[in-house]
Design an enzyme around this catalytic site. Sequence first.
Site, short mmCIF file in Angstrom:
data_model
loop_
_atom_site.label_atom_id
_atom_site.label_comp_id
_atom_site.label_asym_id
_atom_site.label_seq_id
_atom_site.Cartn_x
_atom_site.Cartn_y
_atom_site.Cartn_z
N LYS A 131 82.44 14.27 7.80
CA LYS A 131 81.05 13.65 7.80
C LYS A 131 80.24 14.57 8.74
CE LYS A 131 78.46 11.11 9.95
NZ LYS A 131 76.97 11.58 9.92
N GLU A 149 85.58 14.42 21.96
CA GLU A 149 84.83 15.53 22.57
C GLU A 149 83.56 14.95 22.72
OE1 GLU A 149 82.35 18.15 23.88
OE2 GLU A 149 82.69 18.98 21.98
N CYS A 163 76.66 20.24 24.79
CA CYS A 163 77.26 19.47 25.51
C CYS A 163 77.78 20.13 26.84
CB CYS A 163 78.44 18.87 24.70
SG CYS A 163 79.71 20.02 24.05
N GLU A 191 72.25 12.87 30.51
CA GLU A 191 72.42 14.33 29.59
C GLU A 191 71.16 14.13 28.89
OE1 GLU A 191 75.74 16.54 26.83
OE2 GLU A 191 75.53 14.22 26.59
#
Length: 779
Positions: free
Chosen positions: A190, A263, A297, A394
């Site tokens: 996906k 991850e 990331c 973040e």
Amino acid sequence: MPTVKEILETMDYGPAPEASGEVTAWLAARGRFGHFINGAFTKPGETFAADNPATGEPLAEVTQGTEDDITAAVKAARKALPKWAGLSGHERAQWLYAIARHLQKRERFLSVLETLDNGKPIRESRDVDVPLAIRHFYHHAGWAELIEDEFPGHAPHGVCGQIIPWNFPLLMLAWKVAPALAAGNTVVLKPAEYTPLTALAFAEICAEVGLPKGVVNIVTGDGRTGAALVAAEVDKIAFTGSTEVGRLIRRATAGSGKALTLELGGKSPFIVFADADLDAAVEGVVDAIWFNQGQVCCAGSRILAAESVAEDFTRRLTARLAKLRVGEPLDKCTDMGAIVHPVQLARIHDLISAGEAAGARLIQAECQLPPKGSFYAPGILLDAHPANPAMVEEIFGPVATLSTFRTPDEAVELANNTRYGLSASIWSENLTLAMDIATKVKAGVVWINATNVFDAAAGFGGMRESGFGREGGREGMAAYLRRPGPKAQPEAAAGRLDAAPQTGSPAAPGIDRTAKLYIGGKQSRPDSGYSYAVTYKGREIGLAPLGNRKDIRNAVEAAHKASGWGKVTGHNRAQVLYYIAENLAARQAEFEARLHDTGHSPKEVAATIRRAFYYAAWADKFDGAVKSTKTRNVTVAMNEPWGVIGIACPDAAPLLGFASLVLPAIAMGNRVVAIPAASMPFAATDLYQVFDTSDLPGGVVNIVTGPRDELAKTLAQHDDVAAMWYCGGSEGAAMVEAESAANLKATWTLPNRDWSAAQGREFLDRASQIKTIWVPYGE
């Protein structure tokens, strides 16, 4: 029009647009996309727009995936699995090679499509994303060719559900699809709802090369589609995305038996020491936080500069910031393109505002942003304290915080002051200092005098709340394979641990033996003040301490104080394990008699002695590796201990089962909080007398007796426990996996087995995590 003289004075760039005609014609010809299932595109259903972030205009209509779509895709993948897995490695290698070649032949097309769909500059799509995606398919064609030799006896998991993010759409697809196919799995992928178009182009390439139907299936949609894939009858889930969603997936898959790699997010430190090449470090910041609009990331979003050079470094960085060009992503002269979506742009604004409200000062490039599209000027936040939201959360945008440190120890403390642990970048001309800091920073990937360097041959992944598992390299390949394992054996039913006095079960005659907990190298009474009766054939064989939540807390604290164990050499740890074997051998007859009298095999003692020798032998031989990457780096994959591991031991083989789990963990430098077999805890509580005479530092092994699942739940919930092993029934295993989601600790839930044969590299792999350190060499 400016003159040549004026151009030489300003050093300005004229526009250099990349042509997009081929891509726009392709999109116009298709218009509305269905899913790619069983080798063909389905008829479009309910659709949503895939927009160009730089203009806000729609590029195509894409189908919103439903549970039925996911079911159909999984069914197709399941049907294709036997034949695909049954191919030889060489045959699968040919298919991966064909995909790599066709990606290469479509390289410019895919680069333009990625930039239109994602908003990143064409230079990044052209020079980074697409070449790396191609590299992954070539690299894993090689693993497919070598799989029988390098992974003997291993088997594919089966059908893999894969969910990828929007920041590197095609590259993340390659990271996941290439190793899955090389290992013999089939795939249901996906893509992110914001950036599905290169995945759909990849589907056409799969059809173009004639890949067997059902081997790769792509279902588009939003989070609902992803949730349906997680819940589907797949054998593995691989997810890259936010930590919040990672927690949901960990809880959703708990107890399902699905393999899982996560991850997740990061808040990575970028450490600049006083002796660093400051101009090089400034360019490093460009690559660390302004690359891909900061939507990375592992972005170096927390710049830590040595106080003695901070003013000079900030001045140079501010000057460089002013030169960045923000604008049309298809212009080859653009440094920063568009934020992927208005929702993400709004989030960046909110977090920067929160940072400023908490006292930070924003320095932002004074550039004229395009009138349309989702653009944000790059910047730096100064004067942010460690608890500032911009330092903690973040941002996933082109803004970094900048703060200072005075000593290397302070730099490490600030770098590790985060719940994440994905990456770090260290800048120093003193390689000894840089390598020392690299070993101390809690991050899965560390770059020295570089940042955001990737290669298919090098493992990538995080520690702590940045997830677990690795992608790339041998370790990434291994994540898509099942090891050959022993046959599961039934677990003994756990009885009630009764703390009340018992009648009708008199204890054996002789001097009473008092067992205690073992915490921090000392025998201690349980916090509860209770003991429970351990019986065998209706006869009480002793009272064992009934540990509770506070005892677990004390044991974890003691384990953390013993952190020096992970810093000693493998040779030193080996000596201690050999000494444990020596001292156990000196008391072998006593331990054999104790086991015999309680209905267990005396052979466990000799097997435990041998196990101690086995893991002592491995302590200084479980090597890392230098990876053969494309870049000029010595790329080192180092095995590092997790830290504190919680271990819930089996009821079967109370001595050997305990040793089979605890010994490999400490051989790799971990500290352990172990829950021994409740039905016979004395095998472990007698063993701590051996530990006391074998130079094992206090706190390396801690033993808390009592109800396994209750104590295991406390360990699984504990934020200061880095990994959790559980041997027991399926309900307990599901509980441990679900409760571990709070801090996303790695778990290993294994069924009971024949413990006389339970040793090997898997235990060592589970007891360590890979840290990849990139060290430049050459010019």
